[in-house]
Design an enzyme around this catalytic site. Structure first.
Site, PDB file in Angstrom:
ATOM      1  N   HIS A  10     -34.655  30.274  19.639  1.00 53.87           N
ATOM      2  CA  HIS A  10     -33.260  30.796  20.371  1.00 53.87           C
ATOM      3  C   HIS A  10     -32.225  30.512  19.544  1.00 53.87           C
ATOM      4  CE1 HIS A  10     -30.874  31.576  24.010  1.00 53.87           C
ATOM      5  NE2 HIS A  10     -30.067  30.768  23.397  1.00 53.87           N
ATOM      6  N   CYS A  11     -31.338  31.263  19.137  1.00 53.13           N
ATOM      7  CA  CYS A  11     -30.138  31.343  18.116  1.00 53.13           C
ATOM      8  C   CYS A  11     -28.919  31.098  19.056  1.00 53.13           C
ATOM      9  CB  CYS A  11     -30.311  32.569  17.005  1.00 53.13           C
ATOM     10  SG  CYS A  11     -28.899  32.239  16.012  1.00 53.13           S
ATOM     11  N   PRO A  12     -28.209  30.034  18.988  1.00 53.59           N
ATOM     12  CA  PRO A  12     -26.839  29.879  19.611  1.00 53.59           C
ATOM     13  C   PRO A  12     -25.718  30.569  18.946  1.00 53.59           C
ATOM     14  CG  PRO A  12     -27.467  28.063  18.381  1.00 53.59           C
ATOM     15  CD  PRO A  12     -28.767  28.727  18.332  1.00 53.59           C
TER      16      PRO A  12
END
Length: 420
Positions: free
Chosen positions: A167-169
Site C-alpha cells: 500500500h503506497c501512501p
C-alpha cells in the site's frame, strides 16, 4: 437502492463520477504528491528553462527544453492518476462463508444445556497447485473467502487485493495486479524527470559560472538552480532507489510483500519464469478487467434457509423419550410448587386459628399429610389472607377470616377421618 454491488457496507474507498474512479482511504496524500511534482517543474520553467532559450546555436533547441519539461511532467501526472484512481485488483467479498467448506468435528464439542453438541470447524488453509507446486492459500475472515495465490488483505483499504505488492501512501492506493505496471512506470518516469531537472539546472550554473567567473557568483546569480539541484538529488535517492528495487522484483517475479515476508525462508519461488518472461508478464500482458462493477446497483438478497445442525444426544443420558422426560420434569416442578404453596397457606391458617380461638396449635406436618393423602387442595378464598392490621396497626381478625378458617378446619378433619 445503494450503488456498488458486492462491496462492503463499511467501505473506506472514495468514489468519483459514480464509481468510474476509485481512490484509497488516504487519497488526501495525493495532493501533497502532486505538489512535490508540479512545483519543482514550475520553478524550473520560470527560473532556469526560460533563460536557456538562447544558449544554443539552434533557436528551437532552447524552447525544446521547456516543452519537454512540461510534457514529461504531464506524462508523470497521468501515470500517477492511472495508479491511484483505478481498481488495484479488489476481490469482491462473499455475503456468506463457503458452505461447502463447513466441517463438523465430533471430537471437539460444546456443552449446551448439559448436552454435547458437535462444534463447527472451518479449515484455515487450503492447498492449490501453482506451476506444479502446492501453495497454501489462507481463508480471510473479513472477506469470507479463500484468497487466491499472491493475494493479501490490505489493513488500510480493508480489502483483499490480487497480487498484492504494497500500500503506497504517496499515491493513496494499494498496488496490486491491475495497477502495478502504471506504478512502476510512474516511479521510473519520476526518476527520469528528476535527472532531467537536475542536469539542466547544473548546466545553467555552468553557463553562469563562465559568465561570472566563479561558481559562488553563479550560485548567487541563480539560487533557484541550487535549490532544484538539492531537491532532485534527495528525490533521486527515493524514487531512483525504488525504481532499482522494483526492477529486481520484476526480474525475479516477486512482490514487495513476498520479498519482505519470505526473505528468510528458503522456499522455491514457484512464480519465477525467467527474467525475460517475467518482464513480459508485467509489461506485455493484457490487464485483466475488474471483478467489481462499482456502478451497479445492489440487488436485494434473497434470504436463504440455513442447513439445520442436528446434535445427537446419547439415549443413555435421557433414559427414554426426550419429550416424556421433559414433561415429567415439568410435572415434578409443578407438584413441588403446589406443596410449598399449601404449606404456606396452612401455616397462615394455623396462626389465625391459634390467635382467634386461643386453642392449642395444630400439627402442621400432620395437616400436610392429610392434604397430600386426600389428593385435594383446601378451598380457601384469597380474601382470607387479608387482615385489618395494615390499616389500624392492630391484630384484630375479621369475621370473614374466622369463618374461612373454620371451613378449612372442617375440611382437614373430614379428610383425616376418610383416610383413617
Amino acid at each position: 437502492m445503494t450503488r456498488f454491488a458486492n462491496f462492503t457496507p463499511d467501505l473506506v474507498q472514495k468514489f468519483v463520477f459514480g464509481g468510474r474512479l476509485i481512490f484509497g482511504p488516504d487519497a488526501r496524500s495525493l495532493g501533497f504528491t502532486l505538489l512535490l511534482i508540479i512545483l519543482p517543474v514550475i520553478i524550473f520553467c520560470v527560473f532556469v528553462g526560460r533563460h536557456l532559450r538562447h544558449e544554443f546555436s539552434s533557436y528551437n533547441a532552447g524552447y525544446a527544453i521547456l516543452v519537454v519539461a512540461i510534457l514529461f511532467n504531464i506524462y508523470v501526472l497521468v501515470l500517477l492518476f492511472l495508479t491511484s484512481s483505478r481498481d488495484p485488483g479488489i476481490i469482491p467479498r462473499n455475503l456468506h462463508p463457503p458452505e461447502e467448506e463447513f466441517r463438523y468435528d465430533s471430537s471437539v464439542s460444546m456443552d449446551v444445556g448439559g448436552r454435547q453438541t458437535p462444534s463447527l470447524q472451518f479449515p484455515r488453509f487450503k492447498e492449490v497447485m501453482v506451476n506444479g507446486h502446492p501453495v497454501k492459500v489462507k481463508y480471510c475472515d473479513t472477506c469470507m473467502l479463500y484468497r487466491p495465490p499472491r493475494c493479501s488483505h490490505c489493513s488500510i483499504c480493508n480489502n483483499c487485493v490480487e497480487r498484492f505488492d504494497h500500500h503506497c501512501p504517496w499515491v493513496g492506493q494499494c498496488i496490486g495486479m491491475r495497477n502495478y505496471r502504471y506504478f512502476f512506470m510512474f516511479v521510473s518516469s519520476a526518476t527520469i524527470l528528476c535527472i532531467y531537472v537536475f542536469s539542466f539546472s547544473a548546466f545553467y550554473i555552468k553557463v553562469l559560472m563562465d559568465r561570472e567567473g566563479t561558481v559562488w557568483k553563479a550560485m548567487k546569480e541563480s539560487p533557484a538552480s541550487v535549490i532544484l539541484m538539492a531537491y532532485c538529488f534527495i528525490s533521486l535517492w527515493f524514487v531512483g532507489g525504488l525504481t532499482g528495487f522494483h526492477l529486481y522484483l520484476i526480474g525475479t517475479n516477486q512482490t514487495t510483500y513476498e520479498n519482505f515476508r519470505y526473505r528468510s525462508d528458503d522456499r522455491i519461488n514457484v512464480y519465477n519464469r525467467g527474467c525475460l518472461n517475467n518482464f513480459l508478464e508485467v509489461f506485455c500482458t493484457q490487464v485483466k478487467p475488474s471483478r467489481n462493477n462499482f456502478r451497479a446497483f445492489v440487488q436485494e438478497e434473497v434470504p436463504r434457509t440455513p442447513a439445520p445442525v442436528t446434535a445427537r444426544v446419547p439415549e443413555s443420558d435421557l433414559g427414554g423419550d426426550a419429550r416424556s422426560k421433559v414433561e415429567d420434569d415439568l410435572d415434578i416442578g409443578e407438584d413441588l410448587l403446589k406443596i410449598s404453596q399449601r404449606r404456606n397457606i396452612e401455616e397462615i391458617d394455623e396462626d389465625i386459628r391459634s390467635r382467634g380461638s386461643n386453642g392449642p396449635p395444630h400439627n402442621i406436618i400432620s395437616d400436610i399429610d392429610s392434604v397430600l393423602g386426600s389428593g385435594r387442595a383446601p378451598t380457601i378464598r384469597s380474601e382470607a389472607r387479608h387482615s385489618s392490621w395494615g390499616r389500624s396497626g392492630s391484630w384484630e381478625i375479621g369475621q370473614e377470616i374466622l369463618a374461612s378458617s373454620n371451613v378449612s378446619e372442617r375440611s382437614y378433619v373430614a379428610s383425616r377421618e376418610a383416610r383413617q
